[in-house]
Motif scaffolding. Structure first.
Motif, PDB file in Angstrom:
ATOM      1  N   LEU A  74      13.068   3.245  10.098  1.00 60.29           N
ATOM      2  CA  LEU A  74      12.980   4.768   9.422  1.00 60.29           C
ATOM      3  C   LEU A  74      12.103   4.242   8.205  1.00 60.29           C
ATOM      4  O   LEU A  74      12.447   3.140   7.581  1.00 60.29           O
ATOM      5  CB  LEU A  74      14.714   5.327   8.499  1.00 60.29           C
ATOM      6  CG  LEU A  74      14.378   6.346   7.722  1.00 60.29           C
ATOM      7  CD1 LEU A  74      13.968   7.385   7.984  1.00 60.29           C
ATOM      8  CD2 LEU A  74      15.981   6.404   6.401  1.00 60.29           C
ATOM      9  N   LEU A  79      14.698  14.609   5.497  1.00 62.62           N
ATOM     10  CA  LEU A  79      15.689  14.076   6.082  1.00 62.62           C
ATOM     11  C   LEU A  79      17.294  14.356   5.436  1.00 62.62           C
ATOM     12  O   LEU A  79      18.033  14.515   6.903  1.00 62.62           O
ATOM     13  CB  LEU A  79      15.190  12.199   5.502  1.00 62.62           C
ATOM     14  CG  LEU A  79      16.430  11.224   5.697  1.00 62.62           C
ATOM     15  CD1 LEU A  79      16.181  11.219   7.830  1.00 62.62           C
ATOM     16  CD2 LEU A  79      16.298   9.712   5.506  1.00 62.62           C
ATOM     17  N   VAL A 133      19.874   2.277  12.432  1.00 59.50           N
ATOM     18  CA  VAL A 133      18.923   2.069  11.025  1.00 59.50           C
ATOM     19  C   VAL A 133      19.237   0.822  11.020  1.00 59.50           C
ATOM     20  O   VAL A 133      20.330  -0.429  10.658  1.00 59.50           O
ATOM     21  CB  VAL A 133      18.912   2.755   9.791  1.00 59.50           C
ATOM     22  CG1 VAL A 133      17.863   2.072   9.599  1.00 59.50           C
ATOM     23  CG2 VAL A 133      18.623   4.403  11.014  1.00 59.50           C
ATOM     24  N   LEU A 150      21.579   7.986  10.696  1.00 60.33           N
ATOM     25  CA  LEU A 150      21.430   6.649  10.358  1.00 60.33           C
ATOM     26  C   LEU A 150      21.942   5.537  10.162  1.00 60.33           C
ATOM     27  O   LEU A 150      22.232   4.304  10.478  1.00 60.33           O
ATOM     28  CB  LEU A 150      20.488   6.738   8.814  1.00 60.33           C
ATOM     29  CG  LEU A 150      19.833   7.853   8.795  1.00 60.33           C
ATOM     30  CD1 LEU A 150      19.856   7.762   6.670  1.00 60.33           C
ATOM     31  CD2 LEU A 150      18.862   7.949   9.055  1.00 60.33           C
TER      32      LEU A 150
END
Length: 410
Positions: free
Chosen positions: A76, A133, A147, A144
């Motif tokens: 990200l 986001l 990530v 997320l």
């Protein structure tokens, strides 16, 4: 050092060859090995020095080598503005050209539906502005959880723009075990105060370039009355036959006013700022890049992410209220090894702003006079700051007249 010595995967070496990137820039030499080792990184780099590739190459190298097939978001990148997010995503796609890596770019001011579709189809890397986001996280169209690498690009600007609340909410949804990279053209106390929260024992590079301006940018300052700035801009562009000029203003209204008046002067001009739709901003930038528009007038926020390799001239019609923004502005020229010139027009009421830039750069910046555009010597400076001593105003007036004065202690 060559890119070959960095032990990048074949797909990236092929892309670098296709893009004719022969050797890494200094920030890339310093950053890439650290990121590839898995350490967190705090990096200060001038704009135009290749910092996007400095974090994107090792991220792509890890993703390509891992060969994930579940389409989960693995990396990200947070950017403060739509334009910067678009530019980072564009650069990422160019570097990932010969791989299967998918890059999604999500930002506000655009229809959220197509972005949802892109995310549903799967993305390895997401480049996003904080607000949009969060929109996707709330709607459940983006997770997320997987990530592994997080990048703050131009973190100083994100904090200046008041995104700290959004960032805190995003960080609460991030895996604790991750690699975090923070890149910025400037590094101030506000950013440094967040380092221990966001990063884990980071290595630091590029500190020697802190708050400096691009080496290949010639900086020129002209003293001129406020009401004659537009006339002087038109004169400089016409006399020197400049074909591509980026002009900065402090406010949206000023951007529109300058664009309107410069068009009357026969210079094809467009303005971009936060009140313009994303489509209008994209079209204006494309016309400027293609040469259909000769002058682009922009506010600081709207200009973030503008990356035009051959841009030679930047004009500060109004000095910024935040001195660090001066560095970002003139960093739009002199990029990728090219030379450039910045021209700053300084009215007698802007001397305190010039002094703040002097303190930041630790340099003496003396405006010169241009024949035919000399400032009115009878004017008294207006100082908008509260409780400013009269002696300060008197000193400011002396400086606009080109008289040397003693530099204040910093």
């Amino acid at each position: 050092m060559s890119f070959q010595s960095l032990n990048l995967v074949d797909e990236l070496n092929q892309a670098l060859s296709h893009l004719e990137f022969a050797e890494p820039t200094e920030i890339q030499k310093l950053s890439i090995p650290i990121v590839m080792q898995g350490s967190d990184l705090l990096a200060t780099a001038q704009t135009g020095t290749g910092k996007t590739a400095a974090f994107m190459l090792p991220i792509l190298n890890k993703l390509i080598s891992a060969e994930h097939t579940d389409c989960a978001v693995r990396a990200l990148v947070l950017a403060p503005t739509r334009e910067l997010a678009q530019q980072v995503a564009k650069d990422a796609r160019r570097l990932a050209k010969f791989s299967e890596i998918k890059v999604a770019c999500i930002y506000g001011g655009a229809n959220i539906g197509p972005q949802e579709k892109i995310l549903k189809e799967g993305a390895d890397i997401v480049v996003a502005t904080p607000g949009r986001l969060l929109d996707h996280m709330i709607k459940g169209t983006l997770s997320l959880n997987a990530v592994e690498q997080l990048v703050f690009d131009e973190a100083d600007r994100m904090l200046d723009m008041g995104f700290i609340g959004e960032i805190k909410r995003i960080m609460r949804k991030m895996p604790e075990k991750r690699q975090t990279l923070l890149f910025s053209a400037t590094m101030d106390d506000v950013v440094l105060s967040q380092v221990n929260t966001w990063l884990n024992n980071p290595q630091r590079v590029g500190v020697e370039q802190q708050n400096s301006t691009a080496d290949k940018v010639e900086q020129v300052f002209y003293a001129v009355d406020e009401e004659r700035k537009r006339e002087l801009i038109a004169h400089l562009i016409g006399k020197n036959n400049w074909q591509q000029v980026l002009v900065f203003t402090r406010t949206k209204k000023s951007a529109d006013d300058y664009a309107k008046e410069l068009n009357k002067d026969g210079l094809a001009t467009l303005a971009i700022h936060g009140d313009k739709s994303q489509g209008a901003r994209d079209r204006a930038l494309e016309q400027f890049k293609s040469g259909k528009t000769r002058v682009l007038v922009a506010t600081d926020v709207a200009a973030r992410g503008i990356d035009i390799k051959a841009l030679s001239y930047v004009i500060n019609a109004e000095l910024p209220y935040v001195a660090e923004d001066y560095i970002h502005r003139i960093g739009r020229t002199g990029r990728a090894g090219n030379t450039g010139q910045s021209i700053s027009l300084v009215s007698i009421d802007e001397q305190w702003l010039l002094e703040e830039i002097e303190v930041l750069l630790d340099a003496r910046l003396t405006p010169q006079w241009l024949v035919g555009y000399e400032p009115d010597l009878t004017r008294e400076p207006k100082d908008n700051r509260k409780n400013t001593p009269k002696s300060r105003k008197q000193r400011d007036k002396k400086r606009i007249l080109g008289q040397r004065t003693t530099r204040r202690n910093k």
